[in-house]
Write an enzyme that holds these catalytic residues in place. Sequence first.
Site, PDB file in Angstrom:
ATOM      1  N   CYS A  45     -99.208  -7.713 -13.224  1.00 38.60           N
ATOM      2  CA  CYS A  45    -100.593  -7.470 -12.800  1.00 38.60           C
ATOM      3  C   CYS A  45    -101.105  -8.555 -11.865  1.00 38.60           C
ATOM      4  O   CYS A  45    -102.046  -8.337 -11.108  1.00 38.60           O
ATOM      5  CB  CYS A  45    -101.493  -7.344 -14.020  1.00 38.60           C
ATOM      6  SG  CYS A  45    -101.414  -8.789 -15.103  1.00 38.60           S
ATOM      7  N   ARG A  53    -105.031  -1.418  -6.826  1.00 44.04           N
ATOM      8  CA  ARG A  53    -106.260  -1.671  -7.586  1.00 44.04           C
ATOM      9  C   ARG A  53    -107.451  -1.066  -6.835  1.00 44.04           C
ATOM     10  O   ARG A  53    -108.359  -0.499  -7.422  1.00 44.04           O
ATOM     11  CB  ARG A  53    -106.504  -3.181  -7.779  1.00 44.04           C
ATOM     12  CG  ARG A  53    -105.447  -3.937  -8.563  1.00 44.04           C
ATOM     13  CD  ARG A  53    -105.282  -3.431  -9.970  1.00 44.04           C
ATOM     14  NE  ARG A  53    -106.537  -3.403 -10.716  1.00 44.04           N
ATOM     15  CZ  ARG A  53    -107.183  -4.482 -11.205  1.00 44.04           C
ATOM     16  NH1 ARG A  53    -106.673  -5.676 -11.056  1.00 44.04           N
ATOM     17  NH2 ARG A  53    -108.324  -4.341 -11.875  1.00 44.04           N
ATOM     18  N   GLN A  71    -106.314  -1.840 -14.436  1.00 45.14           N
ATOM     19  CA  GLN A  71    -105.017  -2.359 -13.978  1.00 45.14           C
ATOM     20  C   GLN A  71    -103.915  -1.332 -14.237  1.00 45.14           C
ATOM     21  O   GLN A  71    -103.042  -1.103 -13.392  1.00 45.14           O
ATOM     22  CB  GLN A  71    -104.697  -3.678 -14.693  1.00 45.14           C
ATOM     23  CG  GLN A  71    -103.339  -4.244 -14.338  1.00 45.14           C
ATOM     24  CD  GLN A  71    -103.251  -4.748 -12.902  1.00 45.14           C
ATOM     25  OE1 GLN A  71    -104.120  -5.479 -12.454  1.00 45.14           O
ATOM     26  NE2 GLN A  71    -102.197  -4.367 -12.178  1.00 45.14           N
ATOM     27  N   ARG A 101    -116.337  -7.665 -16.833  1.00 42.75           N
ATOM     28  CA  ARG A 101    -115.134  -8.408 -17.219  1.00 42.75           C
ATOM     29  C   ARG A 101    -115.581  -9.540 -18.132  1.00 42.75           C
ATOM     30  O   ARG A 101    -116.455 -10.331 -17.765  1.00 42.75           O
ATOM     31  CB  ARG A 101    -114.408  -8.984 -16.013  1.00 42.75           C
ATOM     32  CG  ARG A 101    -113.382 -10.033 -16.430  1.00 42.75           C
ATOM     33  CD  ARG A 101    -112.519 -10.539 -15.315  1.00 42.75           C
ATOM     34  NE  ARG A 101    -111.525  -9.540 -14.950  1.00 42.75           N
ATOM     35  CZ  ARG A 101    -110.408  -9.813 -14.287  1.00 42.75           C
ATOM     36  NH1 ARG A 101    -110.139 -11.045 -13.904  1.00 42.75           N
ATOM     37  NH2 ARG A 101    -109.553  -8.866 -13.992  1.00 42.75           N
ATOM     38  N   HIS A 131    -107.205  -3.801 -20.440  1.00 41.13           N
ATOM     39  CA  HIS A 131    -107.410  -3.928 -18.985  1.00 41.13           C
ATOM     40  C   HIS A 131    -107.050  -2.571 -18.335  1.00 41.13           C
ATOM     41  O   HIS A 131    -106.055  -2.459 -17.610  1.00 41.13           O
ATOM     42  CB  HIS A 131    -106.514  -5.059 -18.452  1.00 41.13           C
ATOM     43  CG  HIS A 131    -106.860  -5.508 -17.062  1.00 41.13           C
ATOM     44  ND1 HIS A 131    -107.956  -5.053 -16.361  1.00 41.13           N
ATOM     45  CD2 HIS A 131    -106.214  -6.371 -16.211  1.00 41.13           C
ATOM     46  CE1 HIS A 131    -107.986  -5.624 -15.168  1.00 41.13           C
ATOM     47  NE2 HIS A 131    -106.946  -6.425 -15.058  1.00 41.13           N
TER      48      HIS A 131
HETATM   49  N1  NVA Z   1    -103.498 -11.218 -19.537  1.00 41.95           N
HETATM   50  C1  NVA Z   1    -104.109 -11.738 -18.333  1.00 41.95           C
HETATM   51  C2  NVA Z   1    -104.366 -10.656 -17.346  1.00 41.95           C
HETATM   52  C3  NVA Z   1    -104.965 -11.107 -16.044  1.00 41.95           C
HETATM   53  C4  NVA Z   1    -105.210  -9.978 -15.079  1.00 41.95           C
HETATM   54  C5  NVA Z   1    -105.398 -12.461 -18.690  1.00 41.95           C
HETATM   55  O1  NVA Z   1    -106.197 -11.900 -19.463  1.00 41.95           O
HETATM   56  O2  NVA Z   1    -105.618 -13.574 -18.226  1.00 41.95           O
HETATM   57  N1   CP Z   2    -104.796  -8.285 -12.107  1.00 41.80           N
HETATM   58  C1   CP Z   2    -106.075  -8.734 -12.118  1.00 41.80           C
HETATM   59  O1   CP Z   2    -106.945  -8.225 -12.832  1.00 41.80           O
HETATM   60  O2   CP Z   2    -106.314  -9.780 -11.290  1.00 41.80           O
HETATM   61  P1   CP Z   2    -107.652 -10.630 -11.164  1.00 41.80           P
HETATM   62  O3   CP Z   2    -107.761 -11.475 -12.403  1.00 41.80           O
HETATM   63  O4   CP Z   2    -107.479 -11.421  -9.920  1.00 41.80           O
HETATM   64  O5   CP Z   2    -108.818  -9.668 -11.075  1.00 41.80           O
END
Ligand code: NVA
Ligand code: CP
Length: 340
Positions: free
Chosen positions: A268, A320, A134, A104, A131
């Site tokens: 999400c 998830r 997700q 990530r 992502h």
């Molecule tokens: N668009 C958000 C998704 C978090 C799961 C981010 O990148 O912060």
């Molecule tokens: N939806 C998601 O990816 O959540 P986190 O940022 O908590 O992993």
Amino acid sequence: MKNRHFVTLLDYEQEEIQELLNLSKRLKKLKRKGERHAFLQGRNVALLFQKDSTRTRCAFEVAAYDLGMGATYLGPSGSQMGKKESIKDTARVLGRMYDGIQFRGHRHEDVEGLAEHAGVPVWNGLTDRFHPTQVLADFLTIEETFGSLKGRTLAYVGDARNNMGNSLMVGAARMGMHFRSVAPRTLWPEDDLIKQARQLAESSGGSVELHEDKWQGTRDADVIYTDVWVSMGEPEEVWRERISALSEYQVDSELMANASSDAIFMHCLPSFHGKDTDVGAQIASLFGEEYPRVKDGEMEVTDAVIESPCSKVFEEAENRLHTIKAVMLATMSDKRIEDE
Ligand code: NVA
Ligand code: CP
């Protein structure tokens, strides 16, 4: 799918995504029944996080343990990656110790670089661009609700060019769904990605539409989906312009009523729907007077909608685990699990 990476849904055919969803359902049943499913006993995975996480980290860790694996978490600080060691070198080191790597981070090129050099499967746990794990959980949730994906309409309301807007567009187009980005024009996905998604939709029987008008964009939709207005890694200064662009796109009960009568709400997570987070409280006090919609810390969605019976957000969060487990199992082995 053994030895494949899972970096973007663009790399996966419709049948393969469906296979991953079917495998997720079988693994979910095993988990629910409390049946042991340590199919990858003795293997190890590395979980690299340059950004914070609750769901993705926990899902990868619990899935790894359920499958009988060991897992090492490397957080935003504490490893050499990116500071003293290149992605390419990190990939070659970890690839010799681990059987799979989750990443990530910020740059999508970094997860691609890891995949190129690791020699073991690499899974994208979120980049600025995509992502994909997700979206698998979201699709499982939609299937569980409506029975199938094909022909369903998903309206994504908000920052339509962030990692979720991009990934849902590509995934929905691939699966024969009708996808609508509902956002001001400045926050629509890149033209090239829209073009790619439209090509996918053409062969799957789906469609991709872009709407500035939120009423048109959400009319009779089966799924209303939104995400935060400012994503991880973006500078704090963008809050003002984003609130100004998106506050009228807040998902409230009136907007939900414009969708189909059995529509569901999805997100999400994490989500700002009150003042009980540091950021929610701060935004409310800084911008509440100028933008009344955010005065109680509600941003992309109101508390009433996220707490309503049509909200599927916690089902998505649980899914998830099952979908990430399916991705690891499918890319690390050719083990087949049949329905009993
Ligand atoms: N668009 C958000 C998704 C978090 C799961 C981010 O990148 O912060
Ligand atoms: N939806 C998601 O990816 O959540 P986190 O940022 O908590 O992993």
